[in-house]
Design a protein around this motif. Sequence first.
Motif: not given
Length: 515
Positions: A119-134
Amino acid sequence: MSANWTDGYVTDIGYTHGYYPQLNPARLQLAFAAVGLDSPEVRTACELGFGQGLSVNIHAAASSVAWYGNDFNPAQASHARMLAQVAGGGAQLQQASFAEFCAREDLPQFDFIAMHGIWSWVSAENRAIIRDFVERRLKIGGVLYVSYNTQPGWAAFMPLRDLLLRHFDMPSNAGKGSAERIDAALEFAERMFAANPVYVQANPFMQERLELLKKQSRHYLAHEYFNRHWHVEAFADMAAIWADAGLEFACSADLRDYLDIANLTAAQREFCAAVEDRHLRQSVRDFMVNQQFRRDYWVRGAQPLDPAGHQATLAAQRVVLLNTPGKIPMTQKTVSAEITLNRHIYDPIIDVLADLQPHSLGEIAGIVGSRNLGLQQVLEAMMMLIGSGQAAPVQDETGKSAGGNGCAALNRHLIGQAAGSNADGDIEHLASPVTGGGVPADRIQQLFMLAVLEQQQTPVEIVDFVWRRISAQGKMLVKDGVRLEDAQANLDELTEQATRFFVERLPLLQALQVI
């Protein structure tokens, strides 16, 4: 993948082969029960960004859980998939970006989704993708584990990290590898500090931080500090993100955090206790300990245990030692202090566990009751021992039975790799079907195990077996911080270590069914 598949992530230097016990689903029941919550039975799990894949493969091999995961680094994904094939645990591990992996329609709904540091090492775009996945893939009742850099502990360091990265990215560094760039950036910062900038005067502890960075592995530093994206998230902001996805904060995954008496002063405990909002209380606690890194469990649909069920669930939790009883340190480091454990509490509890067999908290409490110790004291002691890596929860019999063959295959491979000179030499955990997780075993210990597996009989044969493999690589042992250059000194040190290993460590590894 797109041409920019790395998305600013360091890829020319591999991530460490670390093992992270908080990713083990077998720990959930104790962590949740300690705060009065029920936990799910985990049948399906997913690790996002599994790195070299040691944790995900240990957990897949050592249990009946069906694991899935991704990592976009081809070398790391290849290594992880090789381990999965060796173990035969059925882990479905893919080389893919978060966007590719999270868009898959053939993935199951998960009981447990985990990510360490990502979570600390990826872009805001990837954090949004991860949040949507969860939000889409975590079951009702399911648990999310996230570890992440947080405030306020990183506040003073953030400007220095930004400066180091700017030096790392200078055009004059084009063509240089990450390790060389890191060395140059640290040397630059050291020269700047020597000029005594006001930043250092205002933050004198940063001098010590810089010295620590210089000593750390360049593999670790590359991925921890020199990715293009380096994100620090306050707990309150994390709570808002996951609340929008239908999750709520359950508890810390660092079991030592449950022991406020070990982390906070009396005045700090009193102030925190007066904060009614549980999210604000977590933020206040982060200020009290100057928190840098949080390890949190989040849950979709928390189910409180009733008082009777709470006590029964706690009493039924089984635990086992991961260290020889006489070697458990009585001084432990918490997030904010170094404390000395009370021997009147810990010694009787450790004595019960000294047979190296699993025992329930209720059973331990019954035995130590004559010492005026109850279930609560046993629970608190075990949270400290587990949190500091001296003990572990025991998984259920189904998981234990399912994990036997996978652990044997994976461990045999890892032990065999210890004899080589490749990157796997820094793997220092093996798999246990008893705990469903990893057990510490350094390279020399693994070589002793390899000697046993290859039918070396006498102490002299075992020591000679290990020394021939170490010396063939031009390596020597280090004792008390000093490299032993003489062959006889190395043999003497190996003999001492072998004696300790076979008397103290091997019986424990056998009890945990590591070997």
